[in-house]
Every structure is written in structure tokens, then in C-alpha cells.
Design an enzyme around this catalytic site. Structure first.
Site, PDB file in Angstrom:
ATOM      1  N   LEU A 130       0.840  -1.206   0.000  1.00 43.88           N
ATOM      2  CA  LEU A 130       0.000   0.000   0.000  1.00 43.88           C
ATOM      3  C   LEU A 130       0.874   1.254   0.000  1.00 43.88           C
ATOM      4  N   GLU A 132       3.727   4.155  -0.289  1.00 46.85           N
ATOM      5  CA  GLU A 132       4.579   4.662  -1.372  1.00 46.85           C
ATOM      6  C   GLU A 132       5.514   5.718  -0.787  1.00 46.85           C
ATOM      7  N   SER A 137       0.731   7.559   5.669  1.00 45.88           N
ATOM      8  CA  SER A 137      -0.519   7.781   6.403  1.00 45.88           C
ATOM      9  C   SER A 137      -1.621   8.214   5.443  1.00 45.88           C
ATOM     10  N   ARG A 248      -4.140  -4.792  12.213  1.00 48.85           N
ATOM     11  CA  ARG A 248      -3.794  -4.011  13.411  1.00 48.85           C
ATOM     12  C   ARG A 248      -3.913  -4.849  14.681  1.00 48.85           C
ATOM     13  N   GLN A 341      16.443  -0.236  31.521  1.00 52.72           N
ATOM     14  CA  GLN A 341      16.829   0.466  32.759  1.00 52.72           C
ATOM     15  C   GLN A 341      17.035  -0.523  33.911  1.00 52.72           C
ATOM     16  N   GLY A 344      20.322  -2.067  33.816  1.00 52.22           N
ATOM     17  CA  GLY A 344      21.507  -1.203  33.923  1.00 52.22           C
ATOM     18  C   GLY A 344      22.358  -1.303  32.664  1.00 52.22           C
ATOM     19  N   GLU A 368       1.395  -0.156   9.913  1.00 56.45           N
ATOM     20  CA  GLU A 368      -0.054  -0.453   9.907  1.00 56.45           C
ATOM     21  C   GLU A 368      -0.866   0.696  10.513  1.00 56.45           C
ATOM     22  N   GLY A 369      -0.410   1.913  10.234  1.00 58.85           N
ATOM     23  CA  GLY A 369      -1.041   3.119  10.753  1.00 58.85           C
ATOM     24  C   GLY A 369      -0.317   3.577  11.994  1.00 58.85           C
ATOM     25  N   SER A 371       0.585   5.816  15.438  1.00 55.95           N
ATOM     26  CA  SER A 371      -0.263   6.069  16.618  1.00 55.95           C
ATOM     27  C   SER A 371      -1.223   7.236  16.354  1.00 55.95           C
TER      28      SER A 371
HETATM   29  N1  CAA Z   1     -12.191   0.303   7.762  1.00 56.32           N
HETATM   30  C1  CAA Z   1     -12.971   0.271   6.648  1.00 56.32           C
HETATM   31  N2  CAA Z   1     -13.048   1.288   5.792  1.00 56.32           N
HETATM   32  C2  CAA Z   1     -12.342   2.390   6.090  1.00 56.32           C
HETATM   33  C3  CAA Z   1     -11.526   2.499   7.224  1.00 56.32           C
HETATM   34  C4  CAA Z   1     -11.466   1.393   8.083  1.00 56.32           C
HETATM   35  N3  CAA Z   1     -10.699   1.403   9.183  1.00 56.32           N
HETATM   36  N4  CAA Z   1     -10.925   3.724   7.230  1.00 56.32           N
HETATM   37  C5  CAA Z   1     -11.363   4.356   6.144  1.00 56.32           C
HETATM   38  N5  CAA Z   1     -12.211   3.559   5.445  1.00 56.32           N
HETATM   39  C6  CAA Z   1     -12.901   3.878   4.185  1.00 56.32           C
HETATM   40  C7  CAA Z   1     -13.921   4.982   4.391  1.00 56.32           C
HETATM   41  O1  CAA Z   1     -15.166   4.437   4.758  1.00 56.32           O
HETATM   42  C8  CAA Z   1     -13.945   5.630   3.021  1.00 56.32           C
HETATM   43  O2  CAA Z   1     -14.717   4.879   2.126  1.00 56.32           O
HETATM   44  P1  CAA Z   1     -16.125   5.441   1.520  1.00 56.32           P
HETATM   45  O3  CAA Z   1     -15.890   6.860   1.129  1.00 56.32           O
HETATM   46  O4  CAA Z   1     -16.375   4.540   0.388  1.00 56.32           O
HETATM   47  O5  CAA Z   1     -17.080   5.312   2.636  1.00 56.32           O
HETATM   48  C9  CAA Z   1     -12.520   5.476   2.540  1.00 56.32           C
HETATM   49  O6  CAA Z   1     -11.952   4.417   3.281  1.00 56.32           O
HETATM   50  C10 CAA Z   1     -11.690   6.729   2.714  1.00 56.32           C
HETATM   51  O7  CAA Z   1     -11.747   7.077   4.083  1.00 56.32           O
HETATM   52  P2  CAA Z   1     -11.566   8.553   4.591  1.00 56.32           P
HETATM   53  O8  CAA Z   1     -12.471   9.488   3.823  1.00 56.32           O
HETATM   54  O9  CAA Z   1     -11.715   8.528   6.062  1.00 56.32           O
HETATM   55  O10 CAA Z   1     -10.073   8.852   4.109  1.00 56.32           O
HETATM   56  P3  CAA Z   1      -8.943   9.740   4.753  1.00 56.32           P
HETATM   57  O11 CAA Z   1      -7.962   9.934   3.681  1.00 56.32           O
HETATM   58  O12 CAA Z   1      -9.512  10.929   5.436  1.00 56.32           O
HETATM   59  O13 CAA Z   1      -8.335   8.816   5.937  1.00 56.32           O
HETATM   60  C11 CAA Z   1      -7.021   6.954   6.760  1.00 56.32           C
HETATM   61  C12 CAA Z   1      -8.002   7.486   5.711  1.00 56.32           C
HETATM   62  C13 CAA Z   1      -7.814   6.367   7.908  1.00 56.32           C
HETATM   63  C14 CAA Z   1      -6.082   7.988   7.288  1.00 56.32           C
HETATM   64  C15 CAA Z   1      -6.260   5.882   6.001  1.00 56.32           C
HETATM   65  O14 CAA Z   1      -5.625   6.466   4.898  1.00 56.32           O
HETATM   66  C16 CAA Z   1      -5.263   5.104   6.823  1.00 56.32           C
HETATM   67  O15 CAA Z   1      -5.645   4.174   7.506  1.00 56.32           O
HETATM   68  N6  CAA Z   1      -3.946   5.454   6.739  1.00 56.32           N
HETATM   69  C17 CAA Z   1      -2.892   4.642   7.328  1.00 56.32           C
HETATM   70  C18 CAA Z   1      -2.393   3.665   6.284  1.00 56.32           C
HETATM   71  C19 CAA Z   1      -1.852   2.428   6.881  1.00 56.32           C
HETATM   72  O16 CAA Z   1      -2.315   1.925   7.892  1.00 56.32           O
HETATM   73  N7  CAA Z   1      -0.884   1.861   6.207  1.00 56.32           N
HETATM   74  C20 CAA Z   1      -0.321   0.596   6.561  1.00 56.32           C
HETATM   75  C21 CAA Z   1       0.410  -0.028   5.407  1.00 56.32           C
HETATM   76  S1  CAA Z   1       0.643  -1.768   5.600  1.00 56.32           S
HETATM   77  C22 CAA Z   1       1.821  -1.964   6.746  1.00 56.32           C
HETATM   78  O17 CAA Z   1       2.270  -1.034   7.345  1.00 56.32           O
HETATM   79  C23 CAA Z   1       2.249  -3.410   6.975  1.00 56.32           C
HETATM   80  C24 CAA Z   1       3.346  -3.547   7.938  1.00 56.32           C
HETATM   81  O18 CAA Z   1       4.027  -2.651   8.253  1.00 56.32           O
HETATM   82  C25 CAA Z   1       3.707  -4.823   8.493  1.00 56.32           C
HETATM   83  P1  FAD Z   2       3.953   9.937   7.188  1.00 55.82           P
HETATM   84  O1  FAD Z   2       2.589   9.583   6.752  1.00 55.82           O
HETATM   85  O2  FAD Z   2       4.712  10.884   6.353  1.00 55.82           O
HETATM   86  O3  FAD Z   2       3.883  10.475   8.671  1.00 55.82           O
HETATM   87  C1  FAD Z   2       4.906  11.250   9.292  1.00 55.82           C
HETATM   88  C2  FAD Z   2       4.393  11.716  10.650  1.00 55.82           C
HETATM   89  O4  FAD Z   2       3.236  12.578  10.471  1.00 55.82           O
HETATM   90  C3  FAD Z   2       3.910  10.563  11.535  1.00 55.82           C
HETATM   91  O5  FAD Z   2       4.210  10.826  12.869  1.00 55.82           O
HETATM   92  C4  FAD Z   2       2.413  10.572  11.319  1.00 55.82           C
HETATM   93  O6  FAD Z   2       1.694   9.986  12.386  1.00 55.82           O
HETATM   94  C5  FAD Z   2       2.151  12.056  11.205  1.00 55.82           C
HETATM   95  N1  FAD Z   2       0.893  12.317  10.477  1.00 55.82           N
HETATM   96  C6  FAD Z   2       0.634  12.117   9.150  1.00 55.82           C
HETATM   97  N2  FAD Z   2      -0.618  12.429   8.871  1.00 55.82           N
HETATM   98  C7  FAD Z   2      -1.200  12.843  10.025  1.00 55.82           C
HETATM   99  C8  FAD Z   2      -2.512  13.310  10.375  1.00 55.82           C
HETATM  100  N3  FAD Z   2      -3.494  13.374   9.488  1.00 55.82           N
HETATM  101  N4  FAD Z   2      -2.723  13.663  11.662  1.00 55.82           N
HETATM  102  C9  FAD Z   2      -1.725  13.565  12.585  1.00 55.82           C
HETATM  103  N5  FAD Z   2      -0.474  13.140  12.314  1.00 55.82           N
HETATM  104  C10 FAD Z   2      -0.228  12.792  11.047  1.00 55.82           C
HETATM  105  N6  FAD Z   2       3.612  -0.359   4.199  1.00 55.82           N
HETATM  106  C11 FAD Z   2       3.017  -1.262   3.375  1.00 55.82           C
HETATM  107  O7  FAD Z   2       2.161  -0.914   2.570  1.00 55.82           O
HETATM  108  N7  FAD Z   2       3.344  -2.585   3.455  1.00 55.82           N
HETATM  109  C12 FAD Z   2       4.264  -3.053   4.312  1.00 55.82           C
HETATM  110  O8  FAD Z   2       4.524  -4.270   4.332  1.00 55.82           O
HETATM  111  C13 FAD Z   2       4.932  -2.129   5.180  1.00 55.82           C
HETATM  112  N8  FAD Z   2       5.905  -2.546   6.029  1.00 55.82           N
HETATM  113  C14 FAD Z   2       6.638  -1.602   6.700  1.00 55.82           C
HETATM  114  C15 FAD Z   2       7.763  -2.016   7.424  1.00 55.82           C
HETATM  115  C16 FAD Z   2       8.581  -1.066   8.038  1.00 55.82           C
HETATM  116  C17 FAD Z   2       9.807  -1.503   8.765  1.00 55.82           C
HETATM  117  C18 FAD Z   2       8.255   0.316   7.944  1.00 55.82           C
HETATM  118  C19 FAD Z   2       9.134   1.371   8.549  1.00 55.82           C
HETATM  119  C20 FAD Z   2       7.123   0.705   7.291  1.00 55.82           C
HETATM  120  C21 FAD Z   2       6.301  -0.241   6.655  1.00 55.82           C
HETATM  121  N9  FAD Z   2       5.199   0.152   5.893  1.00 55.82           N
HETATM  122  C22 FAD Z   2       4.573  -0.771   5.082  1.00 55.82           C
HETATM  123  C23 FAD Z   2       4.852   1.551   5.773  1.00 55.82           C
HETATM  124  C24 FAD Z   2       4.133   2.125   6.993  1.00 55.82           C
HETATM  125  O9  FAD Z   2       2.818   1.667   7.038  1.00 55.82           O
HETATM  126  C25 FAD Z   2       4.216   3.663   6.906  1.00 55.82           C
HETATM  127  O10 FAD Z   2       5.562   4.006   7.161  1.00 55.82           O
HETATM  128  C26 FAD Z   2       3.288   4.335   7.865  1.00 55.82           C
HETATM  129  O11 FAD Z   2       1.948   4.119   7.499  1.00 55.82           O
HETATM  130  C27 FAD Z   2       3.569   5.843   7.971  1.00 55.82           C
HETATM  131  O12 FAD Z   2       3.684   6.451   6.718  1.00 55.82           O
HETATM  132  P2  FAD Z   2       4.944   7.408   6.387  1.00 55.82           P
HETATM  133  O13 FAD Z   2       6.152   6.655   6.729  1.00 55.82           O
HETATM  134  O14 FAD Z   2       4.795   7.915   4.995  1.00 55.82           O
HETATM  135  O15 FAD Z   2       4.814   8.618   7.391  1.00 55.82           O
END
Ligand code: CAA
Ligand code: FAD
Length: 384
Positions: A130, A132, A137, A248, A341, A344, A368-369, A371
Site C-alpha cells: 500500500l 509509497e 498515512s 492491526r 533500565q 543497567g 499499519e497506521g 499512533s
Molecule cells: N475500515 C474500513 N473502511 C475504512 C476504514 C477502516 N478502518 N478507514 C477508512 N475507510 C474507508 C472509508 O469508509 C472511506 O470509504 P467510503 O468513502 O467509500 O465510505 C474510505 O476508506 C476513505 O476514508 P476517509 O475518507 O476517512 O479517508 P482519509 O484519507 O480521510 O483517511 C485513513 C483514511 C484512515 C487515514 C487511512 O488512509 C489510513 O488508515 N492510513 C494509514 C495507512 C496504513 O495503515 N498503512 C499501513 C500499510 S501496511 C503496513 O504497514 C504493513 C506492515 O508494516 C507490516
Molecule cells: P507519514 O505519513 O509521512 O507520517 C509522518 C508523521 O506525520 C507521523 O508521525 C504521522 O503519524 C504524522 N501524520 C501524518 N498524517 C497525520 C494526520 N493526518 N494527523 C496527525 N499526524 C499525522 N507499508 C506497506 O504498505 N506494506 C508493508 O509491508 C509495510 N511494512 C513496513 C515495514 C517497516 C519496517 C516500515 C518502517 C514501514 C512499513 N510500511 C509498510 C509503511 C508504513 O505503514 C508507513 O511508514 C506508515 O503508514 C507511515 O507512513 P509514512 O512513513 O509515509 O509517514
């Protein structure tokens, strides 16, 4: 810190899974965990064994080669494995709760037969793509494009931070098809390694979870057949979000495991180490740290199990999963720092494991999103 005493209705089967995971972690993961971390070496042999033991497709129906277990079993196994090796547990988590779960929940019968079966048995490893370089986020602002060419999609772009990036054979790739439709114009495509135009970028040199392989993935005019799209046209973003809700819970369990692992080491060390003529545990400052660690871990565990139970009971678990991940990841960071801690100077060197757990804990607040994003998800649910 066990759940048996509580009314969690843990069955014999749950306890057997927990014990099997604990045994595997102690016998197969613990030896070599420090070296793998130092060398950032992918635990290929250990992952192969995890597949054999059924830890890579735990919740997948037996019909597709999985263990047919519930989320509670998965969380119990994730906790035990994460106590010892959080690199191994993230490999496991991505395969189970992002890739296998997503395919089973939303894939076609043909997709499940072709892709899910080898993923559930561990014959292949999956990746979930997902993020890029410019979209973490802010996941809806996808720059990767999947242009509709009739019977195939033409995929172009770069994915960043992909766990299992090099070791995976099957990737779920999120990409924008129709910009005008914004997030409703996004698709998820199943893309296999070896498809022309698909290349693996550099491996990231990370602070923690160092033996998991995190890579960027590049797609240049990659032709993906239409039948590899998951769900209807435009379902890709909903697919990613729905899948991440369960993911999550897996990461929350990982954080819980990292915290419990550090706590167990600190408790043991506090009863062994002497200072000022007594065990350091007898100094109230150390006792209070351990009391606070145990309390926070127990609270995190209740949130993690609540989310898992809600998912198993097919109730809404979006907010519960976000709360579990938010809280457990913060507990993991705090507990591991305190565990260093308690140790030590010995806590600051690799031999005692807690410094690694502290480095590993940090990622649970980011992937995965972050905090901050969990708070956003929780807050939106408050007024939904
Ligand atoms: N469950 C189901 N649907 C959801 C949802 C959820 N938790 N959160 C949002 N959606 C849906 C909404 O219903 C909406 O759909 P509709 O318009 O069709 O109803 C659509 O998604 C867009 O939602 P928003 O309008 O709320 O979009 P937004 O841009 O304002 O916010 C966000 C979306 C919650 C911030 C989302 O972009 C997000 O979760 N960002 C974090 C991304 C993330 O978790 N990345 C992880 C990558 S994988 C990874 O990290 C793996 C690893 O490390 C091991
Ligand atoms: P940014 O989105 O640029 O965020 C930077 C800071 O701004 C953060 O503190 C964030 O919380 C804050 N911020 C951004 N937007 C907001 C807002 N609206 N309100 C308040 N604060 C905000 N992704 C995948 O798709 N697949 C994977 O398998 C995967 N594995 C990963 C493994 C590792 C080791 C790492 C480091 C990352 C991995 N990720 C993966 C990506 C990971 O999900 C993202 O790094 C994460 O979602 C944060 O995105 P970013 O790094 O672009 O930070």
C-alpha cells in the site's frame, strides 16, 4: 500474566497453540536471534518451519490449506513468537492477517485456489503493498497507476517499505485506476514475482526488526491480467482498509509480545542481580517499575483479546483494533525502555536481548497506521 484465570473461555486448543508457539520460539527462534539482528539476515529456515507448523496460514480455512483457527489463537501465537523474535513475527503477521485474510475474505474461488493455498501452507510468502514514497498515512493519495487496458491492467509506480519485499512470491498491490473517482477509483491487484517489469529495490537498513526484509518494489509497464483484481472495480482502497483493521490486531499482539518478553527478562534479572547487599527487586524503585510494567501489559492484553474476540464473533472491531494497536504499541515502547533500565549497563548490550526488544518496539507505533492515525480512526468511530 496468563489468561487462564480470566473468563476468556480459552479452550484446550487455544492453550495448545500458545504452547506450540512458545516451544517454537524458544527452540527455533531464540538461538541465533542476536546474530540475525546484527547481520540483518532473513530467517529463511525458521520461516520455512513456521510454514510447516501451520503458523503462516493460521486463520485460513482447511479447505485452502490453512489451520482454520480463530483470531484468539492467532493472537496467542503472535504474542509468543514476538516475545523472542519480532522480525519473525512481522513476517508471520503480514502473511496471515494482511495477505491470506484479504484473499480469503474477498478473493474469487480461482484466486484462492491459485494464490491462497501456497500462501497458507508457507510454500510462498506474501506481501501487502500500500505505502509509497509519498503516501504513507495519507494512503488515498496513490501515485502508482493501474491503467485499464481491457483484459489487463498496466501497472506503473513504486511501493515503499514493503515487508517480505524480497522474500515474497505473491504481492497484493494497491494502485489508482481512475483518478477522478479518488479513493473509489483504486484497485488491488495480485502480482507475482517474475512478472516482466516488476523489480525489487534496495533493502532498508533498519533500527529494529532488522531480520525482516523491507524493500521498495518497482513496477514498470507490468501487465496484470484482469482476473487478478480483487473485488469489483474500485474496491481496492476499501480492501486495504478492511484488511488493515484485522492486521492491526496482529501488530497489537506483536507489541504485546515484545512488551511481555522484555518484562519477563526484567523480572528474572531483578531477582538475580544484587546491589547494596540485596536483590535489585528489593529496591522499591525497581519493584514499582515491574508492578507498572505488569499492569500496563495486562491492560494491553485485555484490549488485544477484546479486539480478537469481537472479530471472531463477527462484530464491529474497527475501533477496538485501533485502540489495541495504539495502546499496546505505546506499552511496548515504555516497557522495553524500562526493561533496559532495570538491566543497567547490561541492558545496553546485545547479549541481554532487551535493547533489541526496545529497538523492535518502536516500529509498532509506526506501521499499519501510526499512533496518530490510530487516534484518528478511534476519534472518527466516536462520532460515527
Ligand atoms: N475500515 C474500513 N473502511 C475504512 C476504514 C477502516 N478502518 N478507514 C477508512 N475507510 C474507508 C472509508 O469508509 C472511506 O470509504 P467510503 O468513502 O467509500 O465510505 C474510505 O476508506 C476513505 O476514508 P476517509 O475518507 O476517512 O479517508 P482519509 O484519507 O480521510 O483517511 C485513513 C483514511 C484512515 C487515514 C487511512 O488512509 C489510513 O488508515 N492510513 C494509514 C495507512 C496504513 O495503515 N498503512 C499501513 C500499510 S501496511 C503496513 O504497514 C504493513 C506492515 O508494516 C507490516
Ligand atoms: P507519514 O505519513 O509521512 O507520517 C509522518 C508523521 O506525520 C507521523 O508521525 C504521522 O503519524 C504524522 N501524520 C501524518 N498524517 C497525520 C494526520 N493526518 N494527523 C496527525 N499526524 C499525522 N507499508 C506497506 O504498505 N506494506 C508493508 O509491508 C509495510 N511494512 C513496513 C515495514 C517497516 C519496517 C516500515 C518502517 C514501514 C512499513 N510500511 C509498510 C509503511 C508504513 O505503514 C508507513 O511508514 C506508515 O503508514 C507511515 O507512513 P509514512 O512513513 O509515509 O509517514
Amino acid at each position: 500474566l496468563e489468561l487462564q484465570g480470566l473468563n476468556f473461555n480459552l479452550t484446550e486448543e487455544h492453550l495448545a497453540v500458545q504452547e506450540a508457539a512458545r516451544d517454537f520460539a524458544q527452540t527455533e527462534l531464540l538461538p541465533g536471534v542476536i546474530e540475525r539482528d546484527n547481520e540483518a539476515k532473513f530467517p529463511a529456515e525458521q520461516v520455512r518451519k513456521m510454514g510447516e507448523l501451520g503458523f503462516l496460514g493460521m486463520m485460513v480455512s482447511p479447505e485452502y490449506g490453512g489451520g482454520g483457527m480463530d483470531t484468539v489463537s492467532y493472537v496467542l501465537a503472535m504474542e509468543e513468537i514476538s516475545k523472542v523474535d519480532a522480525s519473525a513475527s512481522v513476517i508471520m503477521s503480514v502473511n496471515n492477517s494482511l495477505v491470506c485474510w484479504g484473499l480469503e475474505a474477498f478473493g474469487t474461488e480461482e484466486q484462492k485456489q491459485k494464490y491462497l493455498v501456497p500462501l497458507a501452507t508457507g510454500e510462498r510468502i506474501g506481501a501487502f503493498c500500500l505505502s509509497e514514497p509519498e503516501a504513507g498515512s495519507d494512503a488515498t493519495s496513490q501515485h502508482t497507476t493501474a491503467e485499464d487496458k481491457g483484459d489487463y491492467y498496466l501497472l506503473n509506480g513504486t511501493k515503499n517499505w514493503i515487508t517480505n519485499g524480497n522474500s515474497s512470491g505473491t504481492c497484493l498491490v494497491i494502485a489508482q485506476t481512475d483518478v477522478a473517482k479518488k479513493h473509489r477509483g483504486i484497485n488491488c491487484l495480485i502480482v507475482e514475482k517474475g512478472t516482466p517489469g516488476f523489480t525489487v529495490g534496495k533493502k532498508e537498513d533498519k533500527m529494529g526488526i532488522r531480520s525482516s526484509d523491507t524493500h521498495s518494489l518497482m513496477f514498470s509497464d507490468v501487465k496484470v491480467p484482469k482476473e487478478n483484481r480483487i473485488g469489483d472495480d474500485g474496491f481496492g482502497f476499501k480492501f486495504a482498509m478492511s484488511t488493515l483493521n484485522g492486521g492491526r490486531i496482529g501488530i497489537a499482539a506483536q507489541a504485546l509480545g515484545i512488551a511481555s518478553g522484555a518484562y519477563e527478562l526484567a523480572l528474572k534479572y531483578a531477582q538475580e542481580r544484587k546491589a547494596f547487599g540485596r536483590q535489585i527487586f528489593d529496591h522499591q524503585a525497581i519493584q514499582f517499575k515491574l508492578a507498572e510494567m505488569a499492569t500496563k501489559i495486562e491492560a494491553a492484553r485485555l484490549l488485544v483479546f477484546k479486539a480478537a474476540r469481537l472479530k471472531d464473533e463477527h462484530k464491529d472491531y474497527v475501533q477496538a483494533a485501533a485502540m489495541a494497536k495504539l495502546y499496546a504499541s505505546e506499552v511496548a515502547m515504555w516497557v522495553t525502555t524500562e526493561a533496559v533500565q532495570v538491566h543497567g549497563g547490561y541492558g545496553y548490550v546485545k547479549e541481554f536481548h532487551v535493547e533489541r526488544l526496545m529497538r523492535d518496539a518502536k516500529i509498532t507505533q509506526i506501521y499499519e497506521g501510526t499512533s496518530e492515525i490510530q487516534k484518528l480512526v478511534i476519534a472518527r468511530e466516536l462520532i460515527r
